[in-house]
Design an enzyme around this catalytic site. Structure first.
Site, mmCIF file in Angstrom:
data_model
loop_
_atom_site.group_PDB
_atom_site.id
_atom_site.type_symbol
_atom_site.label_atom_id
_atom_site.label_comp_id
_atom_site.label_asym_id
_atom_site.label_seq_id
_atom_site.Cartn_x
_atom_site.Cartn_y
_atom_site.Cartn_z
ATOM 1 C CG ASP A 108 -14.378 -14.033 2.240
ATOM 2 O OD1 ASP A 108 -13.767 -14.883 2.098
ATOM 3 O OD2 ASP A 108 -15.444 -13.817 1.629
ATOM 4 C CD GLU A 111 -14.457 -20.632 2.569
ATOM 5 O OE1 GLU A 111 -15.313 -21.191 3.516
ATOM 6 O OE2 GLU A 111 -14.543 -20.151 1.647
#
Ligand code: ZN
Length: 519
Positions: free
Chosen positions: A177, A290
């Site tokens: 992330d 993402e």
């Protein structure tokens, strides 16, 4: 056996009473962890300081060679006991398909962070109780890793042992992330992550909606057109005057597009470079991507979103989810601050753009403890949503410790207060130190109450680095040991707290499935 893992929905025959299973039971393996492997079985045992990997195989079987450990004879076979290290985690993933991080795809999904490396069985319990939401059990940002002194390997390995311990056979995602560089990406690949979240925030100039025209003009002048494989004229000609979205028409004025390009031109170059690096390193279809701009100080306008999606798509980038910065305040570890109707309208427009331009999911970051908006978010996204929480599992750990060991909590609070001034700079929080209780005078009840007050909760949320990996040497290990000793309670608390996050999305997914079935 100390662990309080709820019994799983184990398939028939997977834990039959053959020699392998009996041998592992005899060695103290958790019942839920027992998994048959090619004539033998593997499992884990909970020991005083952590997991122990167990495997039993008939004499002469080759597969246990993948695992490292100590071998003894038991029930006519070989029992191997090994450390919960990276080599054994990788070996287990090699032997058991559902321990390998998987792709998540279009399903409603949620990511959970585990800064202590102990939370997974509690997370699993929450997902079990709230079906229809696919879990990303391994998720940590590059920043969290630096602050906790961990690596992506540690994160994925902890989820691997936790999923085995809990007997979670549905698979799980692994999200590297808030990656800011190619080096970050390589670390995620090495650890076996399947989801990569690119965050180009460092390349985004400070150009909020009310930025002066000359600042926008200067940033527009600085756009790296060659790196964008573009020029100003082609850019201006690329966009229609408006998009007819399901939420209504969206005007795309030239000035708005120019401001979007000024804000995000350099960011697009960076994200495309990160994506291309991934695409060169991994097979197509072997990873998910993402794009996250949620940590930028100003909100992502609908026109910004259209710009980012259009340009990234033109450069060949493909993504499963996009994290805008929504209206209102998404502070860490506390509920949404702002106008809920305005937020729902904002999510609806971003979701309509996502459906129009690629049918990707919206990703809601800093998603923990936002109980007042989950229903609205599920509605507005029509379940095409990924929720990210992370620090809230750490707060549940502190809650568990505060109830049982006030003196340890006092030590945590002392370090947190000292560290807050530095830590807050890199997080979106507003807590002030003025009203915080002094660590020396606080009663056990006041220490436990720190988790309930939004102000002190935020302070604890952002100072985990100093607590787990800071100057008070031994505090992090002490905390981990304390939580491990109370793991059954920690997991039960996580099931309740994360369950409150997942339930609205689980219910929405069930409603959608029912609608789909009657269509
Ligand atoms: Zn984020």
């Amino acid at each position: 056996m100390a662990a309080g893992i709820p019994a799983g929905d184990r398939g028939a025959g997977e834990a039959g009473s053959n020699d392998a299973i009996e041998a592992l039971r005899q060695a103290g393996a958790l019942e839920e962890s027992l998994t048959e492997v090619d004539g033998g079985a593997v499992g884990v045992r909970a020991e005083e300081r952590g997991w122990r990997v167990l495997a039993w195989a008939p004499i002469g079987a080759l597969w246990p060679n993948a695992l490292a450990g100590h071998s003894t004879e038991l029930r006519g076979g070989t029992l191997l006991t090994g450390d919960p290290d990276h080599g054994n985690a990788a070996a287990l993933r090699g032997l058991i398909p559902w321990l390998r991080p998987r792709l998540i795809g279009e399903a409603t999904s949620a990511g959970v962070g585990d800064r202590l490396g102990i939370a997974t069985p509690g997370h699993v319990a929450a997902f079990r109780a709230n079906s229809g939401v696919v879990p990303v059990l391994a998720q940590q940002s590059a920043r969290e890793l630096v602050r906790t002194g961990r690596s992506f390997r540690d994160v994925v390995d902890a989820a691997t042992f936790g999923a085995l311990a809990a007997g979670w056979r549905e698979g799980f995602g692994a999200d590297a992330d808030h990656l800011k560089s190619i080096v970050d990406i390589d670390a995620g690949i090495d650890a076996g992550c399947k989801m990569f979240t690119a965050d180009p925030i460092e390349l985004v100039p400070d150009l909020p909606a009310d930025a002066p025209e000359r600042a926008i003009a200067a940033a527009f002048e600085a756009i790296p057109w060659a790196d964008l494989e573009d020029d100003a004229a082609a850019f201006a000609a690329r966009y229609p005057r408006r998009l007819d979205l399901e939420s209504g028409p969206l005007e795309l004025p030239a000035a708005g597009l120019r401001a979007a390009a000024a804000r995000f031109g350099a960011a697009v170059v960076q994200v495309a470079a990160m994506y291309r690096h991934l695409a060169a390193a991994l097979d197509p279809g072997a990873f998910e991507f993402e794009v996250a701009v949620d940590e930028i100080e100003f909100r992502t306008t609908p026109v910004d979103h259209v710009y980012l999606a259009t340009e990234l798509h033109r450069l060949g980038v493909r993504w499963v989810s996009f994290a805008p910065r929504f209206v209102g305040e998404f502070e860490k570890g506390i509920d949404f601050l702002g106008d809920r109707a305005e937020l729902e309208a904002d999510v609806e427009v971003h979701a309509a753009i996502a459906r129009h331009l690629g049918n990707y999911k919206l990703s809601v970051h800093s998603g923990s403890d936002k109980f007042s908006i989950y229903d609205a978010v599920a509605r507005a996204t029509r379940d095409r949503v990924h929720l990210k929480t992370s620090g809230t599992s750490y707060l549940v750990a502190l809650q568990t410790v505060a109830a049982a060991d006030p003196e340890l909590m006092r030590r945590v609070w002392r370090v947190a207060l000292e560290a807050y001034t530095t830590a807050r700079a890199s997080y979106h929080v507003s807590a002030a130190l003025a009203d915080a209780p002094s660590p020396d005078a606080a009663s056990p009840a006041a220490l436990a109450g720190l988790l309930d007050d939004p102000n002190t909760r935020e302070i604890l949320h952002v100072t985990y680095g100093a607590v787990l990996h800071g100057a008070d040497v031994g505090l992090g290990d002490g905390l981990r040991a304390a939580i491990w000793a109370r793991r059954a309670e920690y997991w039960a608390n996580l099931e309740v707290h994360l369950g409150r996050h997942l339930r609205p999305f689980s219910q929405a997914a069930a409603r959608s499935a029912a609608k789909g079935a009657t269509r």
